[in-house]
Design a protein around this motif. Sequence first.
Motif, PDB file in Angstrom:
ATOM      1  N   CYS A  55       0.842  -1.186   0.000  1.00  0.00           N
ATOM      2  CA  CYS A  55       0.000   0.000   0.000  1.00  0.00           C
ATOM      3  C   CYS A  55       0.878   1.237   0.000  1.00  0.00           C
ATOM      4  O   CYS A  55       2.053   1.196   0.347  1.00  0.00           O
ATOM      5  CB  CYS A  55      -0.968  -0.005   1.171  1.00  0.00           C
ATOM      6  N   ARG A  56       0.282   2.329  -0.415  1.00  0.00           N
ATOM      7  CA  ARG A  56       0.999   3.585  -0.531  1.00  0.00           C
ATOM      8  C   ARG A  56       0.288   4.664   0.280  1.00  0.00           C
ATOM      9  O   ARG A  56      -0.926   4.669   0.399  1.00  0.00           O
ATOM     10  CB  ARG A  56       1.092   3.997  -1.988  1.00  0.00           C
ATOM     11  N   MET A  57       1.086   5.555   0.805  1.00  0.00           N
ATOM     12  CA  MET A  57       0.569   6.710   1.537  1.00  0.00           C
ATOM     13  C   MET A  57       1.452   7.867   1.104  1.00  0.00           C
ATOM     14  O   MET A  57       2.571   8.006   1.607  1.00  0.00           O
ATOM     15  CB  MET A  57       0.651   6.457   3.034  1.00  0.00           C
ATOM     16  N   GLY A  58       0.984   8.631   0.124  1.00  0.00           N
ATOM     17  CA  GLY A  58       1.828   9.658  -0.474  1.00  0.00           C
ATOM     18  C   GLY A  58       2.966   8.974  -1.220  1.00  0.00           C
ATOM     19  O   GLY A  58       2.730   8.093  -2.040  1.00  0.00           O
ATOM     20  N   THR A  59       4.197   9.325  -0.900  1.00  0.00           N
ATOM     21  CA  THR A  59       5.352   8.692  -1.541  1.00  0.00           C
ATOM     22  C   THR A  59       5.869   7.496  -0.755  1.00  0.00           C
ATOM     23  O   THR A  59       6.771   6.804  -1.208  1.00  0.00           O
ATOM     24  CB  THR A  59       6.499   9.707  -1.719  1.00  0.00           C
ATOM     25  N   GLN A  60       5.309   7.247   0.429  1.00  0.00           N
ATOM     26  CA  GLN A  60       5.750   6.122   1.252  1.00  0.00           C
ATOM     27  C   GLN A  60       5.095   4.829   0.789  1.00  0.00           C
ATOM     28  O   GLN A  60       3.940   4.822   0.365  1.00  0.00           O
ATOM     29  CB  GLN A  60       5.419   6.353   2.718  1.00  0.00           C
ATOM     30  N   VAL A  61       5.847   3.729   0.901  1.00  0.00           N
ATOM     31  CA  VAL A  61       5.343   2.409   0.541  1.00  0.00           C
ATOM     32  C   VAL A  61       5.389   1.525   1.788  1.00  0.00           C
ATOM     33  O   VAL A  61       6.377   1.534   2.526  1.00  0.00           O
ATOM     34  CB  VAL A  61       6.181   1.770  -0.588  1.00  0.00           C
ATOM     35  N   PHE A  62       4.310   0.778   2.007  1.00  0.00           N
ATOM     36  CA  PHE A  62       4.220  -0.127   3.134  1.00  0.00           C
ATOM     37  C   PHE A  62       3.861  -1.516   2.634  1.00  0.00           C
ATOM     38  O   PHE A  62       3.257  -1.675   1.582  1.00  0.00           O
ATOM     39  CB  PHE A  62       3.162   0.349   4.133  1.00  0.00           C
ATOM     40  N   LEU A  63       4.240  -2.514   3.393  1.00  0.00           N
ATOM     41  CA  LEU A  63       3.944  -3.896   3.060  1.00  0.00           C
ATOM     42  C   LEU A  63       3.376  -4.564   4.300  1.00  0.00           C
ATOM     43  O   LEU A  63       3.892  -4.373   5.407  1.00  0.00           O
ATOM     44  CB  LEU A  63       5.224  -4.616   2.627  1.00  0.00           C
ATOM     45  N   ALA A  86       4.197  -6.098   9.599  1.00  0.00           N
ATOM     46  CA  ALA A  86       4.070  -4.850   8.853  1.00  0.00           C
ATOM     47  C   ALA A  86       5.463  -4.264   8.619  1.00  0.00           C
ATOM     48  O   ALA A  86       6.332  -4.356   9.493  1.00  0.00           O
ATOM     49  CB  ALA A  86       3.199  -3.868   9.616  1.00  0.00           C
ATOM     50  N   TYR A  87       5.632  -3.639   7.454  1.00  0.00           N
ATOM     51  CA  TYR A  87       6.941  -3.126   7.063  1.00  0.00           C
ATOM     52  C   TYR A  87       6.813  -1.794   6.337  1.00  0.00           C
ATOM     53  O   TYR A  87       5.860  -1.575   5.593  1.00  0.00           O
ATOM     54  CB  TYR A  87       7.652  -4.118   6.130  1.00  0.00           C
ATOM     55  N   GLU A  88       7.793  -0.939   6.556  1.00  0.00           N
ATOM     56  CA  GLU A  88       7.932   0.276   5.767  1.00  0.00           C
ATOM     57  C   GLU A  88       9.061   0.026   4.774  1.00  0.00           C
ATOM     58  O   GLU A  88      10.117  -0.494   5.146  1.00  0.00           O
ATOM     59  CB  GLU A  88       8.266   1.473   6.653  1.00  0.00           C
ATOM     60  N   ILE A  89       8.829   0.392   3.523  1.00  0.00           N
ATOM     61  CA  ILE A  89       9.824   0.204   2.479  1.00  0.00           C
ATOM     62  C   ILE A  89      10.497   1.546   2.244  1.00  0.00           C
ATOM     63  O   ILE A  89       9.825   2.539   1.952  1.00  0.00           O
ATOM     64  CB  ILE A  89       9.167  -0.291   1.167  1.00  0.00           C
ATOM     65  N   ARG A  90      11.805   1.586   2.381  1.00  0.00           N
ATOM     66  CA  ARG A  90      12.559   2.828   2.177  1.00  0.00           C
ATOM     67  C   ARG A  90      13.559   2.626   1.043  1.00  0.00           C
ATOM     68  O   ARG A  90      14.156   1.565   0.929  1.00  0.00           O
ATOM     69  CB  ARG A  90      13.318   3.212   3.444  1.00  0.00           C
ATOM     70  N   ILE A  91      13.734   3.644   0.240  1.00  0.00           N
ATOM     71  CA  ILE A  91      14.683   3.612  -0.858  1.00  0.00           C
ATOM     72  C   ILE A  91      15.877   4.482  -0.487  1.00  0.00           C
ATOM     73  O   ILE A  91      15.708   5.631  -0.069  1.00  0.00           O
ATOM     74  CB  ILE A  91      14.053   4.127  -2.169  1.00  0.00           C
ATOM     75  N   GLN A  92      17.078   3.942  -0.623  1.00  0.00           N
ATOM     76  CA  GLN A  92      18.286   4.681  -0.294  1.00  0.00           C
ATOM     77  C   GLN A  92      18.395   5.903  -1.184  1.00  0.00           C
ATOM     78  O   GLN A  92      18.105   5.853  -2.375  1.00  0.00           O
ATOM     79  CB  GLN A  92      19.505   3.785  -0.486  1.00  0.00           C
TER      80      GLN A  92
END
Length: 105
Positions: A55-63, A86-92
Amino acid sequence: MKQSTSTVWRQGDVFIVAIDRVPSGRRESHSLVLALGEVTGHAHRIAENEAATACRMGTQVFLEVTGAQATLTHDEHAPITLPRGAYEIRIQREYAPAKIRRVAD
């Protein structure tokens, strides 16, 4: 957002951070692609037939992994098995300043 543990996984430029829960107000995604490679076009994706929701919340991605586990795959990296949670996906990110300047107080 408070993290449930200090557990973090890394697959290339993608960081996966365990969190207590996925925030409310999110927009469900129909794709389990968490990130696309800008140069190669290879995708960081959850393997097919895995019980998970991106799922997405603005530019953030969650799994959210709703099955016992889910596997994150990529053509150039080893797979990562994520347990239920639950996880937050972050891009370097990379910082490249246009010019160097002195810090002003």
